[in-house]
Write a protein that holds these residues in place. Structure first.
Motif, PDB file in Angstrom:
ATOM      1  N   ARG A 241       0.814  -1.220   0.000  1.00 56.49           N
ATOM      2  CA  ARG A 241       0.000   0.000   0.000  1.00 56.49           C
ATOM      3  C   ARG A 241       0.848   1.272   0.000  1.00 56.49           C
ATOM      4  NH1 ARG A 241      -3.300  -3.739   2.338  1.00 56.49           N
ATOM      5  NH2 ARG A 241      -5.507  -3.482   1.798  1.00 56.49           N
ATOM      6  N   ILE A 242       1.940   1.270   0.779  1.00 55.63           N
ATOM      7  CA  ILE A 242       2.569   2.574   1.029  1.00 55.63           C
ATOM      8  C   ILE A 242       4.063   2.644   0.658  1.00 55.63           C
ATOM      9  CG2 ILE A 242       0.944   3.440   2.751  1.00 55.63           C
ATOM     10  CD1 ILE A 242       4.120   1.846   3.882  1.00 55.63           C
ATOM     11  N   CYS A 243       4.599   1.622   0.023  1.00 53.49           N
ATOM     12  CA  CYS A 243       6.034   1.677  -0.283  1.00 53.49           C
ATOM     13  C   CYS A 243       6.275   2.556  -1.514  1.00 53.49           C
ATOM     14  CB  CYS A 243       6.573   0.274  -0.546  1.00 53.49           C
ATOM     15  SG  CYS A 243       8.370   0.245  -0.577  1.00 53.49           S
TER      16      CYS A 243
ATOM     17  N   PRO B 223       7.053  -1.176  12.462  1.00 53.19           N
ATOM     18  CA  PRO B 223       7.340  -2.293  11.556  1.00 53.19           C
ATOM     19  C   PRO B 223       8.634  -3.036  11.869  1.00 53.19           C
ATOM     20  CG  PRO B 223       7.424  -0.164  10.414  1.00 53.19           C
ATOM     21  CD  PRO B 223       6.832   0.086  11.748  1.00 53.19           C
ATOM     22  N   SER B 224       9.648  -2.350  12.409  1.00 53.91           N
ATOM     23  CA  SER B 224      10.901  -3.066  12.717  1.00 53.91           C
ATOM     24  C   SER B 224      10.685  -4.014  13.898  1.00 53.91           C
ATOM     25  CB  SER B 224      12.045  -2.088  12.988  1.00 53.91           C
ATOM     26  OG  SER B 224      11.786  -1.323  14.138  1.00 53.91           O
ATOM     27  N   GLY B 225      10.032  -3.509  14.962  1.00 52.82           N
ATOM     28  CA  GLY B 225       9.777  -4.356  16.134  1.00 52.82           C
ATOM     29  C   GLY B 225       8.868  -5.527  15.784  1.00 52.82           C
TER      30      GLY B 225
ATOM     31  N   PHE C 103       6.884  -4.426  24.048  1.00 49.93           N
ATOM     32  CA  PHE C 103       6.415  -3.340  24.908  1.00 49.93           C
ATOM     33  C   PHE C 103       6.186  -2.097  24.048  1.00 49.93           C
ATOM     34  CE2 PHE C 103       8.800  -6.136  27.686  1.00 49.93           C
ATOM     35  CZ  PHE C 103       7.942  -6.252  28.778  1.00 49.93           C
ATOM     36  N   GLU C 104       5.014  -1.512  24.186  1.00 50.93           N
ATOM     37  CA  GLU C 104       4.657  -0.336  23.368  1.00 50.93           C
ATOM     38  C   GLU C 104       4.060   0.728  24.287  1.00 50.93           C
ATOM     39  OE1 GLU C 104       4.876   0.910  20.098  1.00 50.93           O
ATOM     40  OE2 GLU C 104       3.971   2.566  21.209  1.00 50.93           O
ATOM     41  N   GLN C 105       4.596   1.946  24.166  1.00 48.71           N
ATOM     42  CA  GLN C 105       4.094   3.019  25.042  1.00 48.71           C
ATOM     43  C   GLN C 105       2.699   3.510  24.625  1.00 48.71           C
ATOM     44  OE1 GLN C 105       7.051   6.128  24.635  1.00 48.71           O
ATOM     45  NE2 GLN C 105       6.407   6.639  22.568  1.00 48.71           N
TER      46      GLN C 105
ATOM     47  N   GLY D 220      15.594  -0.590  13.056  1.00 51.36           N
ATOM     48  CA  GLY D 220      14.653   0.411  12.531  1.00 51.36           C
ATOM     49  C   GLY D 220      15.188   1.829  12.577  1.00 51.36           C
ATOM     50  N   ASP D 221      14.248   2.769  12.540  1.00 62.00           N
ATOM     51  CA  ASP D 221      14.599   4.194  12.424  1.00 62.00           C
ATOM     52  C   ASP D 221      15.464   4.690  13.569  1.00 62.00           C
ATOM     53  OD1 ASP D 221      13.101   4.295  10.136  1.00 62.00           O
ATOM     54  OD2 ASP D 221      11.675   5.799  10.850  1.00 62.00           O
ATOM     55  N   VAL D 222      15.346   4.067  14.741  1.00 63.15           N
ATOM     56  CA  VAL D 222      16.124   4.560  15.884  1.00 63.15           C
ATOM     57  C   VAL D 222      17.621   4.461  15.607  1.00 63.15           C
ATOM     58  CG1 VAL D 222      16.234   2.408  17.246  1.00 63.15           C
ATOM     59  CG2 VAL D 222      16.212   4.601  18.407  1.00 63.15           C
TER      60      VAL D 222
HETATM   61  C1  LIG Z   1       3.725  10.847   8.683  1.00 59.72           C
HETATM   62  C2  LIG Z   1       4.603   9.742   8.191  1.00 59.72           C
HETATM   63  C3  LIG Z   1       4.252   9.072   7.026  1.00 59.72           C
HETATM   64  C4  LIG Z   1       5.071   8.063   6.545  1.00 59.72           C
HETATM   65  N1  LIG Z   1       4.703   7.435   5.394  1.00 59.72           N
HETATM   66  C5  LIG Z   1       5.475   6.434   4.924  1.00 59.72           C
HETATM   67  C6  LIG Z   1       5.098   5.773   3.730  1.00 59.72           C
HETATM   68  O1  LIG Z   1       4.102   6.109   3.090  1.00 59.72           O
HETATM   69  N2  LIG Z   1       5.886   4.747   3.290  1.00 59.72           N
HETATM   70  C7  LIG Z   1       6.995   4.352   3.977  1.00 59.72           C
HETATM   71  O2  LIG Z   1       7.649   3.387   3.562  1.00 59.72           O
HETATM   72  N3  LIG Z   1       7.381   4.975   5.106  1.00 59.72           N
HETATM   73  C8  LIG Z   1       6.651   6.012   5.598  1.00 59.72           C
HETATM   74  N4  LIG Z   1       7.030   6.651   6.734  1.00 59.72           N
HETATM   75  C9  LIG Z   1       8.243   6.185   7.452  1.00 59.72           C
HETATM   76  C10 LIG Z   1       7.938   4.920   8.274  1.00 59.72           C
HETATM   77  O3  LIG Z   1       6.685   5.038   8.900  1.00 59.72           O
HETATM   78  C11 LIG Z   1       9.045   4.665   9.292  1.00 59.72           C
HETATM   79  O4  LIG Z   1      10.280   4.603   8.609  1.00 59.72           O
HETATM   80  C12 LIG Z   1       8.819   3.339  10.040  1.00 59.72           C
HETATM   81  O5  LIG Z   1       7.562   3.317  10.665  1.00 59.72           O
HETATM   82  C13 LIG Z   1       9.917   3.125  11.086  1.00 59.72           C
HETATM   83  O6  LIG Z   1       9.639   1.962  11.805  1.00 59.72           O
HETATM   84  P1  LIG Z   1      10.245   1.708  13.256  1.00 59.72           P
HETATM   85  O7  LIG Z   1       9.761   0.376  13.681  1.00 59.72           O
HETATM   86  O8  LIG Z   1      11.709   1.929  13.254  1.00 59.72           O
HETATM   87  O9  LIG Z   1       9.658   2.869  14.188  1.00 59.72           O
HETATM   88  P2  LIG Z   1       8.192   3.443  14.483  1.00 59.72           P
HETATM   89  O10 LIG Z   1       7.211   3.073  13.438  1.00 59.72           O
HETATM   90  O11 LIG Z   1       8.406   4.883  14.766  1.00 59.72           O
HETATM   91  O12 LIG Z   1       7.788   2.681  15.816  1.00 59.72           O
HETATM   92  C14 LIG Z   1       8.486   2.877  17.030  1.00 59.72           C
HETATM   93  C15 LIG Z   1       7.576   2.509  18.173  1.00 59.72           C
HETATM   94  O13 LIG Z   1       8.330   2.531  19.383  1.00 59.72           O
HETATM   95  C16 LIG Z   1       7.490   3.043  20.423  1.00 59.72           C
HETATM   96  N5  LIG Z   1       8.358   3.521  21.501  1.00 59.72           N
HETATM   97  C17 LIG Z   1       9.285   4.525  21.450  1.00 59.72           C
HETATM   98  N6  LIG Z   1       9.910   4.642  22.646  1.00 59.72           N
HETATM   99  C18 LIG Z   1       9.357   3.712  23.473  1.00 59.72           C
HETATM  100  C19 LIG Z   1       9.577   3.350  24.839  1.00 59.72           C
HETATM  101  N7  LIG Z   1      10.503   3.962  25.590  1.00 59.72           N
HETATM  102  N8  LIG Z   1       8.825   2.352  25.378  1.00 59.72           N
HETATM  103  C20 LIG Z   1       7.881   1.696  24.623  1.00 59.72           C
HETATM  104  N9  LIG Z   1       7.635   2.007  23.334  1.00 59.72           N
HETATM  105  C21 LIG Z   1       8.369   2.985  22.759  1.00 59.72           C
HETATM  106  C22 LIG Z   1       6.727   4.166  19.718  1.00 59.72           C
HETATM  107  O14 LIG Z   1       5.559   4.519  20.425  1.00 59.72           O
HETATM  108  C23 LIG Z   1       6.433   3.506  18.376  1.00 59.72           C
HETATM  109  O15 LIG Z   1       5.215   2.806  18.398  1.00 59.72           O
HETATM  110  C24 LIG Z   1       6.255   7.694   7.244  1.00 59.72           C
HETATM  111  C25 LIG Z   1       6.606   8.376   8.404  1.00 59.72           C
HETATM  112  C26 LIG Z   1       5.804   9.398   8.870  1.00 59.72           C
HETATM  113  C27 LIG Z   1       6.199  10.138  10.111  1.00 59.72           C
END
Ligand SMILES: Cc1cc2nc3c(=O)[nH]c(=O)nc-3n(C[C@H](O)[C@H](O)[C@H](O)COP(=O)(O)OP(=O)(O)OC[C@H]3O[C@@H](n4cnc5c(N)ncnc54)[C@H](O)[C@@H]3O)c2cc1C
Ligand code: SF4
Length: 469
Positions: free
Chosen positions: A99-101, A157-159, A176-178, A440-442
Motif C-alpha cells: 500500500r505505502i512503499c 514495523p521493525s519491532g 512493549f509499546e508506550q 529500525g529508524d532509531v
Molecule cells: C507521517 C509519516 C508518514 C510516513 N509514510 C510512509 C510511507 O508512506 N511509506 C513508507 O515506507 N514509510 C513512511 N514513513 C516512514 C515509516 O513510517 C518509518 O520509517 C517506520 O515506521 C519506522 O519503523 P520503526 O519500527 O523503526 O519505528 P516506528 O514506526 O516509529 O515505531 C516505534 C515505536 O516505538 C514506540 N516507543 C518509542 N519509545 C518507546 C519506549 N521507551 N517504550 C515503549 N515504546 C516505545 C513508539 O511509540 C512507536 O510505536 C512515514 C513516516 C511518517 C512520520
C-alpha cells in the motif's frame, strides 16, 4: 486465465494503473480509495516482467531482496498460493508495503530504461490480499520452544518484523509499546486513506496466535526500567523509532495555529479510531487556509488530511527547487529517481511553492495569520542559495513537516545508542551489553517501512544466533 505470451509481454502490454475513486468522493472520508485490478489484468501485468538475468529489482532495488521475477512468474501462471509463499519467504508484511512503499524495486526495474516499470507494488499487494481472502495466511507457530525470552521495545514495523521472526524461531517474545495500540507510525503516522488500520489488526492477531505477547501503554525507561528488562530477559531489542520532529525556530513560532505534522496526523488517526480528543486540543483544518511547510511525503499526508477535514485551501512550501520531470545525468538508473512526484494528495488540490525559505510567522491576537518567506535562487551544485524578494502568504493553520531527528525522549536508550553500544550507565556490564540489539529508524534514522522491516528481520537473525550459543 488469459492466454499470454510472456516472451513479448512488455512489448505487447502497457502498464495498467488501478482505478481510483474520483477526488470528490474520496475527500468525503478517510477510507482507502484505490480499486484492485482484476486477476486477468494482474496476470497481464506480471507477464510484462522480462525475468532479467540480473534482476536489479530484486538485488539492487528491494531492501528485502524480494524474489520479484519468480513471484511475477507465478502470478503470470495464476499460481497465487505459490507466489504468496515466495513473497513471505523474505517479507513479513507485504500488505503494508503493497500500500505505502515508494517501491525502489520499480525504480530499479530494467524496463524503466525506456518504458514504465513492472507494477510490482500492485502485484505484491494483490498476492497478499488474495492470500488473506483465500485463507492461505494462517499462524505459523513453532512447535519447539527454546525457553529463551526476548523483550522488544517498540511495535513499529521493525519491532513487529523482529517479533514475528523470533516467535517463529521458538523464542518467547514480548513487545512493549508506550502507545495504546500496536503499529508505531503504521498506526499513528500514516493516514488511514493510505493504510486502513484493520490491516494491522489482522496481522497482530496472527502474531498473537504464533505466541507473541503485546504489552501496550508501557513506556520503557518510565514505567519499567531498561535495567529490569536486561535482568529479566535473555535479549532486548530497541526498536523505538525516530520520532523527534525537527523544529523551525524563527520569529513567531510560538503563535497559536502552528503544529508539528506528526501531532496533527496522529490526532486524525486517533479520531478515526474512535478515540476522544479534547476540544481544546483539536487541530482542525476546517474552513482554514492551510500552509504545509516541507515538500516531502509527510507534508503530502498533511495535504490529504487537511483536504479531508474541509480546508479552504492548502499550500505546500518547499525550500529546494522543483525537481526535474526526468532523471538528471547525475542520477542514473537503477538509482531511485530524483524527479517531481505528484502524490494522490497533491492531485486532490494543492498549490506547491518551490525554492522558498520560511523567515517569520506573523500573527494577530496571538494567532498565526501570515507567513513571510524569501524566494531563493539556488546553486544546487554547491548547495548554496541567494535570498531574493520577500513574499507573504496568508495562513491560519501551519503544519511543520520538515523531518525527524533521533528519538530524544527515552534517555536510557539514548545513552546506550549515543555511545554506540557502550554506555556510562553502571548497570550495563560488558556481558549484558551483548544482549542488547537495535533495529529500525532509531538506528538507521528516519526511513521507510520496507527498510524498518529489513532491519527488524536482520536484528532477529542476530538475536537468534546470540541465543543459540
Ligand atoms: C507521517 C509519516 C508518514 C510516513 N509514510 C510512509 C510511507 O508512506 N511509506 C513508507 O515506507 N514509510 C513512511 N514513513 C516512514 C515509516 O513510517 C518509518 O520509517 C517506520 O515506521 C519506522 O519503523 P520503526 O519500527 O523503526 O519505528 P516506528 O514506526 O516509529 O515505531 C516505534 C515505536 O516505538 C514506540 N516507543 C518509542 N519509545 C518507546 C519506549 N521507551 N517504550 C515503549 N515504546 C516505545 C513508539 O511509540 C512507536 O510505536 C512515514 C513516516 C511518517 C512520520
Ligand atoms: S527488473 Fe523488471 S523486468 Fe527485470 S526481472 Fe525485475 S521486475 Fe522483471
Amino acid at each position: 486465465m488469459v492466454n499470454l505470451d510472456k516472451r513479448t509481454g512488455f512489448l505487447t502490454y502497457k502498464r495498467q494503473y488501478p482505478e481510483k475513486l474520483n477526488v470528490e468522493e474520496r475527500l468525503k472520508n478517510f477510507e482507502e480509495f484505490e480499486k484492485p485490478l482484476t486477476e486477468e489484468q494482474l496476470n497481464i501485468q506480471a507477464a510484462r516482467c522480462m525475468n532479467c538475468g540480473v534482476p536489479f529489482c530484486h538485488d539492487f532495488g528491494c531492501p528485502l531482496a524480494n524474489r520479484i521475477p519468480d513471484i511475477n512468474d507465478k502470478v503470470f501462471r495464476g499460481l497465487w498460493k505459490e507466489a504468496l509463499a515466495i513473497l513471505h519467504s523474505t517479507h513479513n508484511f507485504p500488505e503494508f508495503t503493497g500500500r505505502i512503499c515508494p517501491a525502489p524495486c520499480e525504480e530499479a526495474c530494467t524496463l524503466t530504461l525506456d518504458d514504465e516499470a513492472v507494477s510490482f507494488r500492485q502485484i505484491e499487494l494483490q498476492i497478499v490480499e488474495h492470500g488473506w481472502d483465500s485463507g492461505y495466511i494462517t499462524p505459523q507457530a513453532c512447535a519447539t520452544k527454546t525457553g529463551r525470552k526476548v523483550a522488544i521495545i517498540g511495535s513499529g514495523p521493525s519491532g513487529l518484523a523482529a517479533a514475528q521472526q523470533l516467535a517463529r524461531a521458538g523464542h518467547l517474545v514480548i513487545v512493549f509499546e508506550q502507545a495504546s495500540k500496536i503499529g508505531g507510525l503504521l498506526r499513528y503516522g500514516i493516514p488511514d486513506y493510505k493504510l486502513d488500520k484493520t490491516k494491522i489488526d489482522r496481522r497482530i492477531q496472527q502474531m498473537e496466535k504464533e505466541g507473541v505477547k503485546f504489552e501496550t501503554g508501557v513506556e520503557i525507561g518510565v514505567d519499567i526500567s531498561f535495567n529490569y528488562l536486561l535482568k529479566s530477559y535473555d535479549a532486548v531489542l530497541i526498536a523505538t523509532g525516530a520520532r523527534t520532529a525537527r523544529e523551525l525556530n524563527i520569529p513567531g513560532r510560538d503563535l497559536q495555529g502552528i503544529h508539528q505534522a506528526l501531532d496533527y496526523l496522529t490526532q486524525q488517526n486517533r479520531t478515526n479510531a474512535g478515540e476522544k480528543i479534547n476540544k481544546a486540543d483539536r487541530i482542525s483544518a476546517k474552513d482554514k487556509t492551510v500552509v504545509v511547510i516541507g515538500g516531502g511525503d509527510t507534508g503530502a499526508d498533511c495535504v490529504g488530511t487537511a483536504l479531508r477535514q474541509g480546508a479552504k485551501s492548502v499550500t505546500q512550501i518547499e525550500l529546494l527547487p522543483q525537481p526535474p520531470h526526468r532523471r538528471a545525468a547525475n542520477n542514473p538508473w537503477p538509482e531511485y529517481r530524483q524527479i517531481l512526484r505528484t502524490s494522490t494528495s497533491h492531485e486532490e488540490g494543492c498549490q506547491r511553492i518551490w525554492s522558498h525559505l520560511t523567515k517569520e510567522f506573523i500573527g494577530e491576537s496571538g494567532k498565526v495569520k501570515k507567513i513571510m518567506t524569501s524566494a531563493l535562487d539556488w546553486n544546487i551544485e554547491n548547495r548554496q542559495f541567494t535570498e531574493l524578494q520577500k513574499e507573504t502568504i496568508h495562513a491560519d493553520l501551519v503544519l511543520l513537516a520538515i523531518g525527524f531527528l533521533s528519538n530524544k525522549k527515552c534517555e536510557i536508550l539514548n545513552n546506550f545508542l549515543k555511545v554506540g553500544n557502550f554506555s556510562a550507565d553502571e548497570f550495563l556490564t560488558e556481558e549484558n551489553q551483548k544482549a542488547i540489539f537495535t533495529a529500525g529508524d532509531v538506528v538507521e534514522g528516519p526511513s521507510l517501512v520496507v527498510n524498518a522491516i529489513f532491519s527488524g528481520r536482520k536484528a532477529a537473525k542476530e538475536i537468534d544466533e546470540f541465543l543459540s550459543y
